[in-house]
Design a protein around this motif. Structure first.
Motif, PDB file in Angstrom:
ATOM      1  N   PHE A  11      17.511   0.207  12.165  1.00 10.90           N
ATOM      2  CA  PHE A  11      18.122  -1.111  12.342  1.00 10.90           C
ATOM      3  C   PHE A  11      19.017  -1.142  13.578  1.00 10.90           C
ATOM      4  O   PHE A  11      19.027  -2.122  14.338  1.00 10.90           O
ATOM      5  CB  PHE A  11      18.947  -1.479  11.106  1.00 10.90           C
ATOM      6  N   ALA A  12      19.789  -0.074  13.780  1.00 10.01           N
ATOM      7  CA  ALA A  12      20.698  -0.029  14.925  1.00 10.01           C
ATOM      8  C   ALA A  12      19.940  -0.077  16.241  1.00 10.01           C
ATOM      9  O   ALA A  12      20.461  -0.563  17.255  1.00 10.01           O
ATOM     10  CB  ALA A  12      21.555   1.230  14.873  1.00 10.01           C
ATOM     11  N   ARG A  13      18.704   0.416  16.245  1.00  9.65           N
ATOM     12  CA  ARG A  13      17.881   0.404  17.454  1.00  9.65           C
ATOM     13  C   ARG A  13      17.011  -0.852  17.535  1.00  9.65           C
ATOM     14  O   ARG A  13      16.161  -0.957  18.422  1.00  9.65           O
ATOM     15  CB  ARG A  13      16.976   1.645  17.495  1.00  9.65           C
ATOM     16  N   GLY A  14      17.187  -1.780  16.590  1.00 11.36           N
ATOM     17  CA  GLY A  14      16.415  -3.021  16.623  1.00 11.36           C
ATOM     18  C   GLY A  14      14.988  -2.847  16.166  1.00 11.36           C
ATOM     19  O   GLY A  14      14.081  -3.512  16.684  1.00 11.36           O
ATOM     20  N   ARG A  15      14.797  -1.972  15.163  1.00 15.56           N
ATOM     21  CA  ARG A  15      13.447  -1.742  14.645  1.00 15.56           C
ATOM     22  C   ARG A  15      13.410  -2.054  13.152  1.00 15.56           C
ATOM     23  O   ARG A  15      14.270  -1.621  12.384  1.00 15.56           O
ATOM     24  CB  ARG A  15      13.004  -0.289  14.862  1.00 15.56           C
ATOM     25  N   ALA A  16      12.405  -2.806  12.749  1.00 10.27           N
ATOM     26  CA  ALA A  16      12.200  -3.126  11.342  1.00 10.27           C
ATOM     27  C   ALA A  16      11.597  -1.926  10.629  1.00 10.27           C
ATOM     28  O   ALA A  16      11.169  -0.952  11.254  1.00 10.27           O
ATOM     29  CB  ALA A  16      11.281  -4.342  11.217  1.00 10.27           C
ATOM     30  N   THR A  66      24.199   2.644  23.669  1.00 11.57           N
ATOM     31  CA  THR A  66      23.274   2.633  24.797  1.00 11.57           C
ATOM     32  C   THR A  66      22.494   1.324  24.799  1.00 11.57           C
ATOM     33  O   THR A  66      22.443   0.601  23.806  1.00 11.57           O
ATOM     34  CB  THR A  66      22.295   3.816  24.725  1.00 11.57           C
ATOM     35  N   THR A  67      21.892   1.030  25.927  1.00 11.67           N
ATOM     36  CA  THR A  67      21.104  -0.196  26.035  1.00 11.67           C
ATOM     37  C   THR A  67      19.929  -0.164  25.072  1.00 11.67           C
ATOM     38  O   THR A  67      19.171   0.811  25.028  1.00 11.67           O
ATOM     39  CB  THR A  67      20.587  -0.367  27.477  1.00 11.67           C
ATOM     40  N   LEU A  68      19.790  -1.225  24.285  1.00 13.45           N
ATOM     41  CA  LEU A  68      18.688  -1.281  23.331  1.00 13.45           C
ATOM     42  C   LEU A  68      17.364  -1.471  24.060  1.00 13.45           C
ATOM     43  O   LEU A  68      17.265  -2.237  25.022  1.00 13.45           O
ATOM     44  CB  LEU A  68      18.912  -2.420  22.340  1.00 13.45           C
ATOM     45  N   VAL A  69      16.351  -0.794  23.573  1.00 15.30           N
ATOM     46  CA  VAL A  69      15.002  -0.936  24.118  1.00 15.30           C
ATOM     47  C   VAL A  69      14.281  -1.989  23.291  1.00 15.30           C
ATOM     48  O   VAL A  69      14.079  -1.801  22.092  1.00 15.30           O
ATOM     49  CB  VAL A  69      14.233   0.399  24.063  1.00 15.30           C
ATOM     50  N   ASN A 119      15.949  -9.192  13.715  1.00 18.78           N
ATOM     51  CA  ASN A 119      16.723  -9.411  12.490  1.00 18.78           C
ATOM     52  C   ASN A 119      17.364  -8.107  12.000  1.00 18.78           C
ATOM     53  O   ASN A 119      18.477  -8.122  11.458  1.00 18.78           O
ATOM     54  CB  ASN A 119      15.830  -9.984  11.395  1.00 18.78           C
ATOM     55  N   ALA A 120      16.656  -6.994  12.192  1.00 20.82           N
ATOM     56  CA  ALA A 120      17.180  -5.703  11.761  1.00 20.82           C
ATOM     57  C   ALA A 120      18.467  -5.361  12.509  1.00 20.82           C
ATOM     58  O   ALA A 120      19.433  -4.864  11.924  1.00 20.82           O
ATOM     59  CB  ALA A 120      16.133  -4.613  11.971  1.00 20.82           C
ATOM     60  N   ARG A 121      18.480  -5.614  13.789  1.00 18.20           N
ATOM     61  CA  ARG A 121      19.696  -5.356  14.577  1.00 18.20           C
ATOM     62  C   ARG A 121      20.851  -6.230  14.088  1.00 18.20           C
ATOM     63  O   ARG A 121      21.998  -5.761  13.977  1.00 18.20           O
ATOM     64  CB  ARG A 121      19.421  -5.614  16.066  1.00 18.20           C
ATOM     65  N   THR A 122      20.574  -7.482  13.753  1.00 19.25           N
ATOM     66  CA  THR A 122      21.606  -8.374  13.237  1.00 19.25           C
ATOM     67  C   THR A 122      22.151  -7.872  11.908  1.00 19.25           C
ATOM     68  O   THR A 122      23.363  -7.888  11.666  1.00 19.25           O
ATOM     69  CB  THR A 122      21.040  -9.799  13.073  1.00 19.25           C
TER      70      THR A 122
END
Length: 384
Positions: free
Chosen positions: A295-300, A188-191, A348-351
Motif C-alpha cells: 500500500f505504501a508503494r501504491g500497489r493493490a 522516496t519518489t513513488l513509482v 486507492n491503496a496509497r490513500t
C-alpha cells in the motif's frame, strides 16, 4: 529516580523468537524506535540461539540502531520442544532463562510474540514491574486455553488486529489493547503503476511456510490461463514446516513466467516493478504487514479474506479479496484483474496507507499505551 516520561533505572528486556526480517521482526524495530530516548538507551533484545544463524537480519538492524542485543538460550515455544524428546531441553531452557532474568533484574519484560509466553510467569515470579505481551498471532480455541494460562502473568497485552484480540480468552481481553501495525514510508519518489498494455506482474513476499499458500498460488500458473508474470521472494522458515517452492515452481505449466528471487533486504524495488502483491495464506493472517508495504508503494493486493487482512483491505477498492480455503476463487480473482484495475486500486491503496497505517499513527498509539503502563507502575506515583 524516574526520568520524566521514562522508566526507572532497570533494563528493558525484549524477548524475541527469531532473527530474521519479516513482520514481527520489523514491528519490534518500530516499537524500539517509538520509545522515549531515555528508555531506548536501557533496551536489550534477547534473540534465540536455537535457530539457524542465516543472515541474522534482525541483529544486524539492531546493531545499526545501536541497540544492545544478545543471542540467548531462551525458552521459546516451538513444535520440536512439545514432543516427548523435546521436553527435557525445554525445561533446561526455562531454567536458563529464569536465571538470566533474575541476574538482569529488569524493570520491564516485553515478550514480542506468543512464542515467548513461557517467560511471562518467570517475570511475574521475579516481581518485574512491567510485563507486556505483544500478541502478533491468532490463537485457536485450544491455544487460547493453554497459552492463556501463561498470558495471565502479563500486565498488558498489545494486539495487532481485532482478529488477534478476539481470539483471547474472555478474562484476558480486559487487559488487551489494540496496537495496529504500521509501515515506515521511506519518502522516496513513488513509482506509478505502468499503463502500458503488457501482462500483469505479481509479487509474493513471505516465508515459505506450509500455510502461506504457495501451493495454491502456483496452481494458478499451472492452468491454461496464465495470470501474468510472478516474482517470488522469501525463503524456507528457520523452524517449522516449509514448502519446496523452487521445486513446485519448476513443475508448473507456465514456469517460464515465474522468477524466484529469494530473500532480500529490501522488497520495495520488487513491489515497484509489480502491479499487484499477492498474500494467498491458507490460514488467517494475524495482520499481514506486507500488505502495508505494498500500500505504501501504491500497489493493490490480492489476498484471502480472513484474519487481520479484512481490517486492512477494502474489497474492490484497494485490493481483491477471495474466500480462504478456496484456491479456485484465487484463480477467478486473478482472471478478473486488468491494468485499469491495477492503476485505480493502486492509487486507492496509497490513500488507505496515508489515512490509516502511517508510522506516525503507530508511534502515537504506542507511546500513549507505553506511558499509560509505565506510569501505572511508577513507585513515585504509587506512593503519591
Amino acid at each position: 529516580m524516574k526520568a520524566a516520561g521514562g522508566t526507572a533505572q532497570g533494563k528493558i528486556v525484549f524477548l524475541h523468537s527469531s532473527n530474521e526480517m519479516y513482520g514481527a521482526d520489523k514491528i519490534l524495530l518500530e516499537v524500539i524506535r517509538a520509545l522515549p530516548d531515555e528508555d531506548r538507551s536501557r533496551c536489550v533484545v534477547w534473540l534465540p540461539d536455537d535457530v539457524p544463524t542465516g543472515q541474522n537480519s534482525l541483529s544486524r538492524a539492531l546493531d545499526a540502531m545501536e541497540v544492545s542485543n544478545e543471542i540467548v538460550p531462551m525458552a521459546v515455544l516451538r513444535r520440536r520442544y512439545l514432543k516427548v524428546s523435546g521436553l527435557g531441553p525445554l525445561v533446561a531452557r526455562m531454567s536458563r532463562t529464569f536465571i538470566k532474568l533474575r541476574a538482569t533484574r529488569p524493570d520491564v519484560v516485553y515478550c514480542t510474540t506468543s512464542a515467548m509466553v513461557l517467560c511471562l510467569p518467570m517475570a511475574r515470579l521475579l516481581r518485574v514491574k512491567t510485563i507486556i505481551l505483544h500478541m502478533q498471532e491468532i490463537w485457536s480455541p485450544r491455544e487460547a486455553g493453554v497459552l492463556g494460562l501463561f498470558a495471565r502473568a502479563a500486565r498488558r497485552i498489545f494486539c495487532i488486529s481485532n482478529a488477534a484480540k478476539d481470539s483471547l480468552p474472555k478474562q484476558l481481553k480486559e487487559r488487551a489493547d489494540l496496537l495496529v501495525n504500521a509501515h515506515q514510508d521511506n519518502k522516496t519518489t513513488l513509482v506509478p503503476v505502468s499503463v502500458d498494455p503488457q501482462p500483469l506482474r505479481f509479487v509474493v513476499a513471505s516465508r515459505w511456510n506450509a500455510w502461506k499458500g504457495h501451493t495454491p498460488l502456483l496452481a494458478a500458473w499451472d492452468t491454461e490461463f496464465c495470470p501474468g508474470e510472478l516474482v517470488i521472494m522469501g525463503g524456507p522458515p528457520a523452524v517449522g514446516t516449509g514448502v519446496d517452492v523452487q521445486s513446485l515452481a519448476s513443475r508448473v505449466r507456465h514456469s517460464n513466467r515465474i522468477t524466484i528471487v529469494g530473500e532480500v533486504d529490501d522488497i520495495s524495488p520488487h513491489i515497484d516493478a509489480a502491479d499487484f502483491l499477492i498474500l494467498p495464506s491458507e490460514q488467517p493472517e494475524p495482520f499481514g504487514l506486507v500488505l502495508l508495504e505494498a500500500f505504501a508503494r501504491g500497489r493493490a493486493v490480492v489476498a484471502t479474506a480472513a484474519g487481520g487482512v479484512v481490517d486492512i483491505v477494502s474489497d474492490g477498492v484497494d485490493g481483491e479479496l477471495y474466500p480462504i480455503g478456496q484456491p479456485g476463487a484465487l484463480i477467478t480473482s486473478l482472471k478478473s484483474l486488468d491494468r485499469a484495475a491495477a492503476v485505480r486500486m493502486g492509487a486507492n491503496a496509497r490513500t488507505t496507507y496515508e489515512k490509516r497505517f502511517s508510522i506516525e499513527a503507530f508511534r502515537t498509539r504506542f507511546q500513549f499505551l507505553w506511558a499509560q503502563e509505565i506510569v501505572s507502575v511508577s513507585p513515585s506515583r504509587l506512593n503519591a
